[in-house]
Design an enzyme around this catalytic site. Structure first.
Site, PDB file in Angstrom:
ATOM      1  N   HIS A 204       0.828  -1.068  -0.313  1.00 41.73           N
ATOM      2  CA  HIS A 204      -0.242   0.444  -0.167  1.00 41.73           C
ATOM      3  C   HIS A 204       0.419   1.069   0.164  1.00 41.73           C
ATOM      4  O   HIS A 204       0.713   1.740  -0.736  1.00 41.73           O
ATOM      5  CB  HIS A 204      -0.841  -0.175   1.200  1.00 41.73           C
ATOM      6  CG  HIS A 204      -1.502   1.266   1.296  1.00 41.73           C
ATOM      7  ND1 HIS A 204      -2.564   2.052   0.675  1.00 41.73           N
ATOM      8  CD2 HIS A 204      -1.875   1.936   2.384  1.00 41.73           C
ATOM      9  CE1 HIS A 204      -3.073   3.320   1.104  1.00 41.73           C
ATOM     10  NE2 HIS A 204      -1.894   2.985   2.403  1.00 41.73           N
TER      11      HIS A 204
ATOM     12  N   HIS B 165       4.130   6.880   5.874  1.00 40.10           N
ATOM     13  CA  HIS B 165       3.119   6.933   5.588  1.00 40.10           C
ATOM     14  C   HIS B 165       2.329   6.936   6.883  1.00 40.10           C
ATOM     15  O   HIS B 165       1.565   7.613   7.488  1.00 40.10           O
ATOM     16  CB  HIS B 165       2.123   7.622   4.268  1.00 40.10           C
ATOM     17  CG  HIS B 165       1.020   6.866   4.280  1.00 40.10           C
ATOM     18  ND1 HIS B 165       1.413   6.494   2.624  1.00 40.10           N
ATOM     19  CD2 HIS B 165      -0.015   6.807   4.100  1.00 40.10           C
ATOM     20  CE1 HIS B 165      -0.136   5.496   2.804  1.00 40.10           C
ATOM     21  NE2 HIS B 165      -0.694   5.363   3.553  1.00 40.10           N
TER      22      HIS B 165
ATOM     23  N   GLU C 205       1.013   5.792  12.006  1.00 41.82           N
ATOM     24  CA  GLU C 205      -0.069   5.582  13.377  1.00 41.82           C
ATOM     25  C   GLU C 205      -0.234   4.099  12.780  1.00 41.82           C
ATOM     26  O   GLU C 205      -0.866   3.619  13.781  1.00 41.82           O
ATOM     27  CB  GLU C 205      -1.107   6.152  11.770  1.00 41.82           C
ATOM     28  CG  GLU C 205      -2.763   5.989  11.849  1.00 41.82           C
ATOM     29  CD  GLU C 205      -2.636   6.411  13.004  1.00 41.82           C
ATOM     30  OE1 GLU C 205      -1.797   8.154  13.069  1.00 41.82           O
ATOM     31  OE2 GLU C 205      -4.188   6.835  13.892  1.00 41.82           O
ATOM     32  N   ASP C 206       0.344   2.844  12.309  1.00 42.11           N
ATOM     33  CA  ASP C 206       0.279   1.273  12.296  1.00 42.11           C
ATOM     34  C   ASP C 206       1.308   0.845  13.046  1.00 42.11           C
ATOM     35  O   ASP C 206       1.253  -0.104  12.838  1.00 42.11           O
ATOM     36  CB  ASP C 206      -0.567   0.763  10.819  1.00 42.11           C
ATOM     37  CG  ASP C 206      -1.792   1.775  10.442  1.00 42.11           C
ATOM     38  OD1 ASP C 206      -2.516   2.437  11.163  1.00 42.11           O
ATOM     39  OD2 ASP C 206      -1.510   1.719   8.921  1.00 42.11           O
TER      40      ASP C 206
ATOM     41  N   ASP D 128      -3.192   9.132  -0.972  1.00 40.66           N
ATOM     42  CA  ASP D 128      -3.268   7.690  -0.287  1.00 40.66           C
ATOM     43  C   ASP D 128      -5.030   7.361  -0.245  1.00 40.66           C
ATOM     44  O   ASP D 128      -5.492   6.206  -0.472  1.00 40.66           O
ATOM     45  CB  ASP D 128      -3.158   8.053   1.428  1.00 40.66           C
ATOM     46  CG  ASP D 128      -3.938   7.003   2.149  1.00 40.66           C
ATOM     47  OD1 ASP D 128      -3.226   5.667   2.209  1.00 40.66           O
ATOM     48  OD2 ASP D 128      -4.459   7.727   3.261  1.00 40.66           O
TER      49      ASP D 128
ATOM     50  N   ASP E 239     -22.664  16.696 -25.382  1.00 36.06           N
ATOM     51  CA  ASP E 239     -21.417  16.219 -25.415  1.00 36.06           C
ATOM     52  C   ASP E 239     -20.598  14.905 -24.525  1.00 36.06           C
ATOM     53  O   ASP E 239     -20.212  15.692 -23.891  1.00 36.06           O
ATOM     54  CB  ASP E 239     -20.663  17.510 -25.039  1.00 36.06           C
ATOM     55  CG  ASP E 239     -20.125  18.555 -24.258  1.00 36.06           C
ATOM     56  OD1 ASP E 239     -21.631  17.957 -23.376  1.00 36.06           O
ATOM     57  OD2 ASP E 239     -20.238  19.807 -23.958  1.00 36.06           O
TER      58      ASP E 239
HETATM   59 MN    MN Z   1      -2.492   4.288   3.972  1.00 38.47          MN
END
Ligand code: MN
Length: 735
Positions: A51, A76, A80-81, A143, A264
């Site tokens: 990812h 990134h 957070e993870d 992301d 169009d």
């Molecule tokens: Mn992400």
């Protein structure tokens, strides 16, 4: 393809636009991400690191961003993870990269719980305001784009929720930043999950049309290409495409049309080198095909607010099929496709420049949005990243927009004045904070209220940043605290007046006062004091309104002083021969024309030597001595009983001690009485009584009966007391 191969591909694509990228650090970031996400899997079962790697691909391929952005894209999700910290990244890479990653994480943490339409704009603004560095939002959009591309592995519930967010928040931000390509893809992917049936219908119809029009489009393409070439325009690129599904979907729904009504569906692009060539190509197109009236738009002469530039025209083919032609230069095309990222790239290739330069064009871009055409910017944001605004959440996820520097007090009053008035505390992100805590973008703010709350404090007026909160606090004081406001207002007014050399009594004796008050819509002096007390008018302003009266009094006093000085000179000359008829002093008082009469000091004002005094002949109790400024000796009373008022003065020598009373008004606090008694004893003042009481609103009223020899001693004492912390006013009661 292995992960390593995918990484090498990333390096290759970076090399095509930035051969001098920091490949050592980019590889280090890639390897760090592999390690950090070790063992984590995506929903489709692939290793998690695929990812961030894919996001880095988007950042490189579609946005051509710098090394720092690519490193940030690779890292990134690490804060957070994984157990990685900001410090780790700052140390291993750079503080800037760490800030970028932290910034993306912050955006990831924002929870979109509100579905209210009017909340969306605030949410978009909040995200932009939180992305102090524009690269943060660019990485975040990349992301989101990758997450949308791989949304099929999520639960239907999550698909809907993320698609809604993307449609309402991220696609409009991409549009706002001029990134048409990403905007379209985000919209199309969202539509797929938000209205799967509608999406499929359009996709099928488009596929059918693509087949039907394949030859037609090839034909148009060669006609235009040939004529352009013949006219000597070099390096022109011509291509045709069908419009993207969501733009068709929106037209069908907003204009209530069926697919076949959409005028169009086909658009051609001609990309050339110069602006002059754009207009040349326009001429060629209008010569080849019949232009449809009212469909020509010159966004080169008048760029769109998001800096989009192009010539648009819709024409009719020889066979009667309408199609749109967009004509622009290569540079305009990059801006149209990549928006802000394209500007970023140009800036980067230029001579560096500080942050200010770097953001100058962002500011320009955002400022340009003002007054944008409503139809053209149905999804536009009115954002100014540099505005003095802060965006915070309520506990239920609504976004509240406050001026920068706003505090929990501002937040509480923006919810409702009752919430502010009942506030007893505030929590930010679950923790109790002080009232003067400065709210930050994305904070979740909770106001603690109680029915027994005392109401706002006066210091709240200084803490609050928004005029809304301040005016609501003032209203509260105005309504709830009239008595206290009058006391405070009067004290402040009197003190200021004294500075002008005028006493309150002198001013209030003016008969022109009421008309002046009425003119400023006050019915009485108390109304004015109350207004000063709650902050509705400043003391200086109030004084200013009586400027004429004050000047008159000062003038009168000066003339009186000169007259007195004049007559004193004459008396001094006369005194050499004539001894004035003076009465004999009793208790230090000389009563004009009377000797040995009974003298007593009025209880209402207890004069001491040095005070201006006047005598009143009582029935049977001799002469009662008042201070001249005692309300009981007011000019009206003197006029009413003319014969009974008599001149009195202090004798040259007076008894040592006189009793009088001082009244102290103070903010109640611990040890106030201790401090007052310290002053009394250090000034060697004899005290005969001390009476203190506190008011329910936190004030203390103290009366001290003291023995002094003259007004000078009393003044010294008053001044010392006024210096005690918390003391608002020291006065001599009268009346
Ligand atoms: Mn992400």
């Amino acid at each position: 393809m292995t992960i390593e191969e995918s990484y090498l591909q990333l390096e290759d694509s970076i090399r095509t636009y930035n051969p001098n990228a920091n490949f050592a650090q980019i590889r280090a970031a890639y390897e760090f991400a592999v390690q950090a996400h070790e063992g984590q899997k995506r929903k489709d079962g692939s290793p998690y690191v695929t990812h961030p790697l894919a996001v880095a691909h988007i950042v490189a391929n579609e946005l051509h961003l710098d090394s720092e952005s690519i490193i940030a894209a690779l890292l990134h999700d690490t804060i957070e993870d994984t157990s990685t910290s900001h410090e780790d990244i700052a140390r291993l890479f750079s503080p800037t990269v760490a800030d970028l990653v932290e910034g993306v994480s912050k955006l990831t943490r924002v929870k979109f719980t509100s579905k209210a339409e009017e909340q969306m704009e605030n949410l978009r603004k909040m995200l932009l305001a939180m992305s102090k560095d524009i690269r943060v939002i660019l990485v975040k959009i990349s992301d989101r784009l990758h997450n949308m591309r791989t949304m099929e592995y999520q639960t239907p519930e999550k698909q809907k929720q993320k698609s809604f967010e993307t449609m309402e928040i991220y696609a409009p931000i991409a549009h706002r930043l001029g990134m048409q390509r990403m905007k379209w893809e985000l919209e199309d992917l969202s539509l797929k999950y938000l209205d799967p049936v509608g999406y499929e219908e359009i996709m099928e119809a488009l596929d059918a049309k693509a087949e039907e029009y394949e030859d037609f489009m090839d034909g148009i393409n060669s006609q235009i290409s040939q004529r352009v070439q013949e006219s000597g325009i070099k390096d022109a690129v011509v291509y045709g495409r069908l419009k993207h599904p969501y733009s068709i979907y929106r037209k069908m729904y907003t204009q209530n049309k069926t697919f076949n009504d959409i005028f169009d569906l086909i658009a051609f692009r001609v990309i050339v080198d110069t602006v002059a060539d754009c207009y040349n190509v326009l001429g060629i197109v209008h010569d080849l095909y019949k232009p449809i009236l009212g469909r020509f738009k010159d966004y080169i002469g008048t760029p769109k607010p998001n800096l989009y530039q192009s010539l648009h025209t819709t024409v009719m083919s020889q066979t009667g099929v309408p199609f749109e032609v967009q004509i622009r230069t290569k540079e305009m095309h990059e801006v149209a496709e990549y928006g802000i990222a394209a500007h970023w790239k140009y800036k980067q290739n230029g001579q560096g420049g500080g942050d200010e330069n770097r953001y100058e064009w962002v500011r320009r871009l955002l400022e340009n949005q003002e007054g944008a055409d409503a139809e053209e910017f149905i999804h536009s944001l009115k954002v100014d990243m540099f505005a003095d605004e802060v965006f915070v959440f309520t506990p239920v996820g609504d976004v509240i927009n406050l001026p920068a520097g706003a505090t929990p007090i501002d937040f509480a009053y923006s919810i409702h004045s009752a919430v502010g008035n009942r506030m007893v505390g505030a929590k930010v992100n679950g923790h109790i904070v002080q009232y003067d805590y400065k709210l930050k973008n994305g904070d979740v703010v909770e106001v603690l209220t109680s029915k027994n709350a005392k109401g706002p404090g006066r210091d709240w007026l200084k803490i609050a940043r928004s005029s809304e909160a301040r005016s609501k606090i003032r209203q509260w004081f105005k309504r709830e605290k009239r008595e206290e406001n009058i006391v405070n207002g009067r004290a402040a007014f009197e003190a200021e007046l004294k500075r002008c050399g005028v006493t309150l009594r002198e001013l209030t004796a003016q008969d022109t006062l009421l008309p002046v008050l009425k003119k400023f819509s006050y019915n009485s002096m108390d109304d004015l004091y109350a207004a000063i007390g709650y902050g509705g008018i400043t003391t200086l302003k109030a004084i200013g309104r009586f400027r004429d009266e004050i000047q008159r009094i000062v003038h009168q006093k000066q003339s009186a002083y000169y007259e007195q000085a004049e007559s004193a000179k004459q008396t001094a000359a006369a005194a050499k021969t004539v001894q004035p008829a003076r009465g004999k002093a009793v208790q230090g008082i000389v009563v004009e024309g009377m000797s040995n009469c009974l003298v007593k000091f009025a209880k209402c004002c207890s004069p001491v030597p040095g005070d201006d005094i006047v005598g009143f002949i009582t029935r049977g109790y001799g002469v009662s001595v008042h201070r001249s400024d005692c309300p009981n000796a007011s000019p009206e009373r003197q006029a009413a009983e003319k014969g009974r008022w008599i001149k009195v003065s202090w004798a040259e020598s007076t008894p040592e001690e006189y009793q009088t009373t001082l009244q102290v008004t103070a903010k109640d606090r611990m040890n106030l009485i201790v401090d007052i008694s310290t002053v009394l004893s250090s000034t060697k003042t004899r005290v005969s009584a001390l009476n203190a009481r506190s008011t329910p609103d936190g004030f203390a009223l103290i009366e001290v009966a003291v023995q002094v020899s003259d007004s000078g001693q009393l003044q010294t004492l008053s001044r010392r007391m006024e210096q005690i912390p918390g003391v608002i006013r020291v006065s001599r009661p009268a009346g």
